[in-house]
Design a protein around this motif. Structure first.
Motif, PDB file in Angstrom:
ATOM      1  N   HIS A   7       1.000  -1.417   0.498  1.00  0.00           N
ATOM      2  CA  HIS A   7      -0.174   0.280   0.128  1.00  0.00           C
ATOM      3  C   HIS A   7       0.699   1.312  -0.038  1.00  0.00           C
ATOM      4  O   HIS A   7       1.971   1.520   0.632  1.00  0.00           O
ATOM      5  CB  HIS A   7      -0.878   0.026   1.683  1.00  0.00           C
ATOM      6  CG  HIS A   7      -1.378  -0.813   1.773  1.00  0.00           C
ATOM      7  ND1 HIS A   7      -1.630  -2.621   1.677  1.00  0.00           N
ATOM      8  CD2 HIS A   7      -3.045  -0.639   1.344  1.00  0.00           C
ATOM      9  CE1 HIS A   7      -3.068  -2.170   1.358  1.00  0.00           C
ATOM     10  NE2 HIS A   7      -3.767  -2.544   1.344  1.00  0.00           N
ATOM     11  N   GLN A  15     -11.174  13.444  -4.252  1.00  0.00           N
ATOM     12  CA  GLN A  15     -11.269  12.019  -4.586  1.00  0.00           C
ATOM     13  C   GLN A  15     -12.245  11.614  -6.335  1.00  0.00           C
ATOM     14  O   GLN A  15     -11.407  10.542  -6.803  1.00  0.00           O
ATOM     15  CB  GLN A  15     -11.865  10.921  -3.648  1.00  0.00           C
ATOM     16  CG  GLN A  15     -10.940  10.918  -2.318  1.00  0.00           C
ATOM     17  CD  GLN A  15     -11.298   9.812  -1.456  1.00  0.00           C
ATOM     18  OE1 GLN A  15     -12.563  10.035  -0.513  1.00  0.00           O
ATOM     19  NE2 GLN A  15     -10.898   8.917  -1.100  1.00  0.00           N
ATOM     20  N   TYR A  19      -9.590  10.083  -9.047  1.00  0.00           N
ATOM     21  CA  TYR A  19     -10.462   9.206  -9.683  1.00  0.00           C
ATOM     22  C   TYR A  19     -10.570   9.345 -11.296  1.00  0.00           C
ATOM     23  O   TYR A  19     -10.319   8.654 -12.224  1.00  0.00           O
ATOM     24  CB  TYR A  19     -11.957   9.108  -9.090  1.00  0.00           C
ATOM     25  CG  TYR A  19     -12.825   7.216  -9.896  1.00  0.00           C
ATOM     26  CD1 TYR A  19     -12.761   6.228  -9.412  1.00  0.00           C
ATOM     27  CD2 TYR A  19     -13.113   7.344 -11.281  1.00  0.00           C
ATOM     28  CE1 TYR A  19     -13.072   5.407 -10.205  1.00  0.00           C
ATOM     29  CE2 TYR A  19     -13.504   6.370 -11.923  1.00  0.00           C
ATOM     30  CZ  TYR A  19     -13.768   4.982 -11.471  1.00  0.00           C
ATOM     31  OH  TYR A  19     -13.831   4.470 -11.517  1.00  0.00           O
ATOM     32  N   THR A  29      -6.027   0.713 -12.885  1.00  0.00           N
ATOM     33  CA  THR A  29      -7.394  -0.178 -12.218  1.00  0.00           C
ATOM     34  C   THR A  29      -8.193   0.266 -10.451  1.00  0.00           C
ATOM     35  O   THR A  29      -6.779   0.554 -10.150  1.00  0.00           O
ATOM     36  CB  THR A  29      -6.731  -1.672 -12.406  1.00  0.00           C
ATOM     37  OG1 THR A  29      -6.777  -2.091 -13.661  1.00  0.00           O
ATOM     38  CG2 THR A  29      -8.007  -2.802 -12.069  1.00  0.00           C
ATOM     39  N   VAL A  30      -9.334   0.909 -11.141  1.00  0.00           N
ATOM     40  CA  VAL A  30      -9.322   0.487  -9.517  1.00  0.00           C
ATOM     41  C   VAL A  30     -10.055  -0.975  -8.368  1.00  0.00           C
ATOM     42  O   VAL A  30      -9.848  -1.574  -8.776  1.00  0.00           O
ATOM     43  CB  VAL A  30     -11.185   1.174  -9.527  1.00  0.00           C
ATOM     44  CG1 VAL A  30     -11.883   1.074  -8.437  1.00  0.00           C
ATOM     45  CG2 VAL A  30     -11.442   2.555 -10.171  1.00  0.00           C
ATOM     46  N   ASN A  31      -8.560  -0.436  -7.775  1.00  0.00           N
ATOM     47  CA  ASN A  31      -8.746  -1.863  -6.890  1.00  0.00           C
ATOM     48  C   ASN A  31      -9.895  -1.774  -6.072  1.00  0.00           C
ATOM     49  O   ASN A  31     -10.693  -2.854  -5.866  1.00  0.00           O
ATOM     50  CB  ASN A  31      -7.459  -1.334  -5.795  1.00  0.00           C
ATOM     51  CG  ASN A  31      -7.339  -2.841  -4.608  1.00  0.00           C
ATOM     52  OD1 ASN A  31      -7.890  -3.520  -4.615  1.00  0.00           O
ATOM     53  ND2 ASN A  31      -6.013  -3.603  -5.739  1.00  0.00           N
ATOM     54  N   THR A  32     -10.340  -0.590  -5.074  1.00  0.00           N
ATOM     55  CA  THR A  32     -11.628  -0.742  -4.385  1.00  0.00           C
ATOM     56  C   THR A  32     -12.132   0.552  -4.130  1.00  0.00           C
ATOM     57  O   THR A  32     -10.926   1.928  -4.726  1.00  0.00           O
ATOM     58  CB  THR A  32     -10.581  -0.817  -2.969  1.00  0.00           C
ATOM     59  OG1 THR A  32     -10.477  -2.271  -2.901  1.00  0.00           O
ATOM     60  CG2 THR A  32     -11.876  -1.632  -1.803  1.00  0.00           C
ATOM     61  N   ALA A  34     -14.850   1.777  -2.215  1.00  0.00           N
ATOM     62  CA  ALA A  34     -16.267   1.920  -1.179  1.00  0.00           C
ATOM     63  C   ALA A  34     -16.113   2.895  -0.622  1.00  0.00           C
ATOM     64  O   ALA A  34     -15.339   2.889   0.070  1.00  0.00           O
ATOM     65  CB  ALA A  34     -15.484   0.284  -0.641  1.00  0.00           C
ATOM     66  N   ARG A  41     -14.658   7.626   1.710  1.00  0.00           N
ATOM     67  CA  ARG A  41     -14.586   6.631   0.606  1.00  0.00           C
ATOM     68  C   ARG A  41     -13.352   6.306   0.476  1.00  0.00           C
ATOM     69  O   ARG A  41     -12.297   6.894   0.616  1.00  0.00           O
ATOM     70  CB  ARG A  41     -14.943   7.380  -0.695  1.00  0.00           C
ATOM     71  CG  ARG A  41     -15.261   6.706  -1.633  1.00  0.00           C
ATOM     72  CD  ARG A  41     -15.241   7.980  -3.190  1.00  0.00           C
ATOM     73  NE  ARG A  41     -14.743   7.048  -4.157  1.00  0.00           N
ATOM     74  CZ  ARG A  41     -14.890   7.629  -5.286  1.00  0.00           C
ATOM     75  NH1 ARG A  41     -15.306   9.062  -5.824  1.00  0.00           N
ATOM     76  NH2 ARG A  41     -14.918   7.339  -6.523  1.00  0.00           N
ATOM     77  N   TRP A  42     -13.501   4.957   0.840  1.00  0.00           N
ATOM     78  CA  TRP A  42     -12.039   3.828   0.624  1.00  0.00           C
ATOM     79  C   TRP A  42     -11.400   3.752  -1.123  1.00  0.00           C
ATOM     80  O   TRP A  42     -12.665   2.910  -1.799  1.00  0.00           O
ATOM     81  CB  TRP A  42     -11.470   2.689   1.330  1.00  0.00           C
ATOM     82  CG  TRP A  42     -10.473   1.770   1.497  1.00  0.00           C
ATOM     83  CD1 TRP A  42     -10.641   1.480   0.616  1.00  0.00           C
ATOM     84  CD2 TRP A  42      -9.058   2.375   1.961  1.00  0.00           C
ATOM     85  NE1 TRP A  42      -9.342   0.528   1.100  1.00  0.00           N
ATOM     86  CE2 TRP A  42      -8.271   1.517   1.875  1.00  0.00           C
ATOM     87  CE3 TRP A  42      -8.429   3.737   2.622  1.00  0.00           C
ATOM     88  CZ2 TRP A  42      -6.767   1.429   2.122  1.00  0.00           C
ATOM     89  CZ3 TRP A  42      -7.993   3.510   3.013  1.00  0.00           C
ATOM     90  CH2 TRP A  42      -6.572   2.966   2.821  1.00  0.00           C
ATOM     91  N   LYS A  48      -1.759  -1.128 -14.089  1.00  0.00           N
ATOM     92  CA  LYS A  48      -2.081  -2.335 -15.377  1.00  0.00           C
ATOM     93  C   LYS A  48      -0.888  -3.548 -14.229  1.00  0.00           C
ATOM     94  O   LYS A  48      -1.523  -5.222 -14.191  1.00  0.00           O
ATOM     95  CB  LYS A  48      -2.674  -2.095 -16.439  1.00  0.00           C
ATOM     96  CG  LYS A  48      -2.848  -1.345 -17.048  1.00  0.00           C
ATOM     97  CD  LYS A  48      -4.371  -1.389 -17.111  1.00  0.00           C
ATOM     98  CE  LYS A  48      -5.146  -0.453 -18.092  1.00  0.00           C
ATOM     99  NZ  LYS A  48      -6.113  -0.207 -16.956  1.00  0.00           N
ATOM    100  N   ASP A  49       0.153  -3.459 -14.007  1.00  0.00           N
ATOM    101  CA  ASP A  49       1.041  -4.794 -14.419  1.00  0.00           C
ATOM    102  C   ASP A  49       1.339  -5.483 -12.734  1.00  0.00           C
ATOM    103  O   ASP A  49       1.731  -6.310 -12.128  1.00  0.00           O
ATOM    104  CB  ASP A  49       2.482  -4.913 -14.772  1.00  0.00           C
ATOM    105  CG  ASP A  49       1.623  -5.505 -16.976  1.00  0.00           C
ATOM    106  OD1 ASP A  49       0.960  -5.509 -17.294  1.00  0.00           O
ATOM    107  OD2 ASP A  49       2.837  -5.391 -17.138  1.00  0.00           O
ATOM    108  N   GLU A  54      -1.661  -1.261  -3.668  1.00  0.00           N
ATOM    109  CA  GLU A  54      -2.548  -0.585  -3.728  1.00  0.00           C
ATOM    110  C   GLU A  54      -3.064   1.044  -3.670  1.00  0.00           C
ATOM    111  O   GLU A  54      -1.474   1.403  -1.986  1.00  0.00           O
ATOM    112  CB  GLU A  54      -3.333  -1.330  -2.477  1.00  0.00           C
ATOM    113  CG  GLU A  54      -4.582  -2.479  -2.914  1.00  0.00           C
ATOM    114  CD  GLU A  54      -5.629  -2.296  -1.983  1.00  0.00           C
ATOM    115  OE1 GLU A  54      -6.369  -1.918  -1.587  1.00  0.00           O
ATOM    116  OE2 GLU A  54      -5.480  -3.134  -1.417  1.00  0.00           O
ATOM    117  N   LEU A  57      -5.979   6.739  -2.560  1.00  0.00           N
ATOM    118  CA  LEU A  57      -5.923   7.908  -2.708  1.00  0.00           C
ATOM    119  C   LEU A  57      -6.632   9.335  -2.176  1.00  0.00           C
ATOM    120  O   LEU A  57      -8.169   9.350  -1.915  1.00  0.00           O
ATOM    121  CB  LEU A  57      -6.678   8.409  -4.482  1.00  0.00           C
ATOM    122  CG  LEU A  57      -6.095   7.522  -5.540  1.00  0.00           C
ATOM    123  CD1 LEU A  57      -7.014   7.592  -7.068  1.00  0.00           C
ATOM    124  CD2 LEU A  57      -4.775   8.276  -6.363  1.00  0.00           C
TER     125      LEU A  57
END
Lengths: 136, 144
Positions: A7, A15, A19, A29-32, A34, A41-42, A48-49, A54, A57
């Motif tokens: 992390h 945010q 985003y 890529t969006v990981n989480t 929520a 907001r987390w 990508k690779d 994580e 943001l």
């Protein structure tokens, strides 16, 4: 022995805007994504690779880590470009540079061959600096 | 950039425009041959250049984009899996499920269940997901 980084955290001013920048412009890529209660907001994204790294943001707001005053100072510092946030790697810096420019990313340095690789420099939508680098 | 590199720059711009077209229209029926023509590349030259720059052929890249978008849509419980498949550009639920499992390692149904469970747990037990060093800015309230 430390083996990996899982992390890391980038402080952002907004945010929703982050985003758009990190996902729609940089292509991460969006990981989480929520909601964490009514006002938080987390949000984490990954290159990508590197799906297991994580990048959080994190909005700058007063709370346990920041007082109202330090949050304001932090916001101001980020906006002024006081922080370098990291180095993104690409396998083709010229293609990536052209693509990001076409998507509206502002570069302060076009790709240039340095002794450590080819590097360009851009800012995110908050003011954090990044290198874009191709090492081979 | 030196004057002798201008053709290279021009080639990059055509390649990037082709990629951006895929990025913007991946949920639609896309003819990759037409994109190569539009960018003034032969089909094989386009595939080779694209793979060199992005690590995937245009077709592989298109599938990856669709699956990635599907991953996000599947975390919404209100959408049916069949609707997600069509929404991201697949014409067959079977091929969507097959390609999704190949890329993600789970079927769409398994992924959705896993994703909903994770979101539920994240709300109930944020400490299981959010490292302490990042939770002190107000996400996780320590009630101990």
């Amino acid at each position: 022995m430390i083996n990996r980084l899982s992390h890391t955290c980038i402080y952002v001013l907004d945010q929703d805007s982050a985003y758009d920048f990190y996902v729609n412009k940089l292509g991460l890529t969006v990981n989480t994504d929520a909601p964490m209660g009514p006002d938080a907001r987390w949000l984490t994204v990954s290159p990508k690779d590197q799906p297991d790294l994580e990048i959080t943001l994190m909005p700058i707001r007063s709370g346990m880590m920041f007082t109202d005053e330090t949050a304001e100072q932090m916001r101001s510092l980020v906006q002024q470009g006081a922080f370098s946030a990291g180095v993104f790697n690409t396998t083709d810096i010229f293609a990536t540079y052209e693509e990001l420019k076409a998507k509206g990313v502002v570069f302060s340095k076009a790709p240039k061959v340095e002794f450590y690789g080819t590097e360009a420099i851009f800012k995110d939508d908050s003011g954090n600096w990044f290198s874009l680098s191709q090492t081979s | 950039m030196q004057p002798d590199e201008y053709p290279k720059l021009y080639r990059y711009r055509r390649l990037v425009q082709a990629k951006l077209f895929i990025d913007q229209h991946f949920t639609e029926k896309i003819n990759l041959n037409a994109i190569a023509d539009e960018a003034y590349f032969s089909k094989y030259h386009f595939i080779r250049l694209f793979k060199t720059s992005y690590g995937y052929t245009p077709h592989q890249y298109l599938i990856r984009l669709r699956i990635e978008k599907a991953r996000l849509l599947l975390s919404r419980p209100t959408l049916r899996i069949e609707d997600v498949s069509y929404a991201v550009g697949f014409e067959s639920l079977y091929s969507f499920s097959l390609l999704f499992k190949k890329q993600i390692g789970q079927t769409p149904t398994q992924f959705r269940q896993h994703s909903l469970d994770r979101t539920r747990r994240l709300r109930l037990e944020p400490r299981a997901f959010i490292p302490s060093c990042l939770s002190s800015s107000g996400y996780v309230h320590d009630e101990d």
